[in-house]
Design an enzyme around this catalytic site. Structure first.
Site, PDB file in Angstrom:
ATOM      1  N   THR A   1     -14.029 -40.351 -14.928  1.00 28.49           N
ATOM      2  CA  THR A   1     -15.484 -40.152 -14.885  1.00 28.49           C
ATOM      3  C   THR A   1     -15.846 -39.139 -15.977  1.00 28.49           C
ATOM      4  OG1 THR A   1     -15.177 -38.541 -13.103  1.00 28.49           O
ATOM      5  CG2 THR A   1     -15.803 -40.775 -12.480  1.00 28.49           C
TER       6      THR A   1
ATOM      7  N   THR B   1     -28.732 -36.733 -14.416  1.00 27.49           N
ATOM      8  CA  THR B   1     -29.908 -37.067 -15.226  1.00 27.49           C
ATOM      9  C   THR B   1     -29.480 -37.681 -16.559  1.00 27.49           C
ATOM     10  OG1 THR B   1     -29.926 -34.815 -16.096  1.00 27.49           O
ATOM     11  CG2 THR B   1     -31.335 -35.298 -14.223  1.00 27.49           C
TER      12      THR B   1
ATOM     13  N   THR C   1      -8.708 -33.835  -2.877  1.00 30.09           N
ATOM     14  CA  THR C   1      -9.703 -33.318  -3.819  1.00 30.09           C
ATOM     15  C   THR C   1      -9.761 -34.034  -5.150  1.00 30.09           C
ATOM     16  OG1 THR C   1      -8.327 -31.692  -4.914  1.00 30.09           O
ATOM     17  CG2 THR C   1      -9.257 -31.057  -2.828  1.00 30.09           C
TER      18      THR C   1
END
Lengths: 391, 391
Positions: free
Chosen positions: B154, B391, B187
């Site tokens: 990612t 965003t 995690t």
């Protein structure tokens, strides 16, 4: 509007030269009686600064004549030499006060509380400090509250004061603190004065009630300080003894006011965030959930970015043992319920996070208790101020 | 050097179009046996993502045939519709694998684990995902490990892989994760393969031992994720059964390697910080003290500013219940003991924090136990990445 608003108090600010800026750095608040009742709460941190170790002893008997405060150095983790500086400050202040007082009104060192704030792990210049205290005693006046409030500022951008008017009695207060605002206590330097006539037990009860609902619920950056002190001094000069409820309400209002001023001036913050957890099974559950959110760096960064990122709120609540069902959690930003039943609710585009004040509401749907924790966002400026602090 | 290094595994990466960037976003790892032993650890977060809820069920019997992973969306807090997407992914993958396999080698949905990563609180595009899984099945190959490791990235800046060579058996692994690295578990997404012959109990014991000493001790930013999964699959294709000690040591080495790659690629970090607490009364005391430091934002900002601010370390340790005497604590940065006996030690000017690797040592002088927590500094870039994330 200051610690000299109530009858029976004098205060002053002086410049000892402890701060490189040359701004005032020593403050003094003296209780002229007739009563010398005091109560205090201190940081829960086990690694306490020397002034805290000293003032804990001073306050044990519920009697304090004066408090001397300095900015420009926290005198924390400075070993026996640092403790001797604290002790010398109290001795020197007591001598100066006794010399300037009417005969018979002697002040002993053990009745002088000491508070220090500034960098930790560095020795204070004892000579400068004592010279500043001499000046502070000379400058004492019954309208010196503003000068005292100014002298305790460190990275604060403004002096912080508050007052409450009772029926024939009053409360005044001042505070400093702009970082290391965290939990379980004082977490800043606060001096509160009142001319109400109180005994030490009543003062202690009221102070613990007031701080547990206010200062204990500030959690600006999760970092518990080493020097935090909230000191209440009561002169009895009004001759009025309010009821416990009256006094506690007034004291709580003053503490709340000062606490909000602290959050509003926190280092580098752009948002003041009130996190209210409602319908919790217990008060502790509400506090635990709210504090877990307040300490979540990802959530705090999102608010800085004006992003109503409710997923990070659920992820934070999910780390607690509070009673709730993940499939029924609701979350609102400024009244817009962006998360319903643990999933997507109203559009986050409806949320406007451009204002400084942000309200987050989390509905646990597990009971009837609620609680609020106040925190700040995590900003570039916070990182900058706290990485450059000692350089 | 990948999940296809051990015998008996195929893997692939594909592009479903879930990421705006158009980069690969679907990965598949298939165990071709002869054994299908598996063990897994999942996030401790009570608010778990849909793929975690599904995969917990898949792994319960200690048998997993395949794991399908996607980036571009965490499918977390997406309600029943999101769970149906997870379920459909497993069904679809099982069907495609069965159709492409030799007759009789059917795969059931309940043997297909699912992992997802990306934004939380947003629905995944189910059609795109299923199409990508079809492509991933078609692309499966015994050297597809690198493609799989790339497809799960990612905000990672690089693919993360590790391996261990035993005597006639091996372990391979891949990981993704660059934020929300915190405690008490997985995690992150990690898939580890081995051709050792293990039964489910042995696999589970080894995995819990390895993760508790590695991934559980990473605490990049204190934020516990919602999707974290560490999955171990054992094909038995080597025909070798190592001893418990041998296998656990190899697995721990792979987990440690992947964990250090995660810390080394944490979002916006400029320093990798190893916090070792020595001479603790108990292992838990050592971990508690180290974790309190790792989560102290003021300390983390100081390291970003290359400031050996040991006072903030004492203030952090002072919030714990670990056994120690504040007056005897020692603290070192990179071997320079800047704090001795709770006070000023060697000059902090001797400390060079210009390198990425930082070692902090805290001596509690209370016993014989020690432990290390790995964390990162708190930087402008961390705030930026996590405020701009959605965003």
């Amino acid at each position: 509007m200051s610690v000299t608003t109530p009858l029976g108090f004098r205060a002053s600010g002086a410049t000892a030269g402890l701060k490189p800026s040359g701004n005032p750095d020593v403050a003094l608040v003296v209780n002229d009686g007739p009563s010398f009742t005091a109560a205090a709460v201190f940081t829960d941190n086990r690694c306490k600064a020397n002034p805290v170790l000293w003032s804990e002893q001073v306050c044990k008997d519920g009697q304090v004549r004066a408090v001397a405060l300095n900015s420009g150095g926290a005198n924390c983790y400075t070993g026996p030499e640092g403790f001797q500086t604290t002790h010398a400050s109290a001795e020197h202040t007591a001598q100066q006060l006794t010399a300037s007082a009417v005969p018979g009104a002697a002040t002993a060192a053990i009745d002088v509380a000491i508070c220090s704030t500034g960098l930790i792990g560095e020795l204070l210049d004892r000579d400068k400090l004592l010279t500043g205290l001499t000046e502070a005693v000379a400058k004492l006046s019954d309208d010196g509250g503003q000068a005292a409030a100014t002298a305790i500022m460190t990275t604060d951008t403004r002096a912080k004061q508050a007052k409450h008017a009772g029926a024939g009695w009053s409360i005044g207060g001042m505070a400093k603190g702009a970082g290391m605002l965290a939990p379980s206590l004082a977490t800043m330097l606060v001096v509160i004065t009142t001319d109400a006539a109180l005994d030490p037990v009543a003062a202690d009860l009221a102070l613990r009630a007031a701080t547990s609902a206010t200062f204990d619920r500030l959690d600006s950056d999760g970092c518990m300080s080493t020097n935090d002190t909230v000191l209440l001094m009561a002169s009895g000069a009004s001759g009025v003894t309010p009821t416990h409820e009256e006094f506690t309400a007034g004291l709580t209002a003053v503490c709340h006011d000062l606490g909000q001023q602290l959050i509003g001036d926190a280092e580098g913050a752009e948002h003041d965030i009130a996190i209210e957890v409602v319908h919790a099974a217990t008060q502790q559950d509400a506090l635990d959930a709210a504090r877990a959110i307040a300490r979540n760096n990802l959530f705090k960064c999102a608010v800085f970015g004006k992003d109503a990122n409710w997923g990070r709120i659920l992820a934070a609540v999910g780390t607690t043992r509070a009673a709730f069902d993940p499939a029924t959690l609701d979350v609102a930003f400024n009244g817009v319920w962006v998360c319903r039943d643990g999933g997507i609710g109203e559009s986050r585009d409806l949320v406007d996070l451009s204002r400084r004040q942000v309200e987050v509401t989390v509905d646990l749907k597990a009971g009837q208790e609620s609680a609020t924790i106040w925190t700040n966002d995590l900003t570039h400026a916070y990182v900058h101020e706290n990485s450059a602090y000692s350089t």
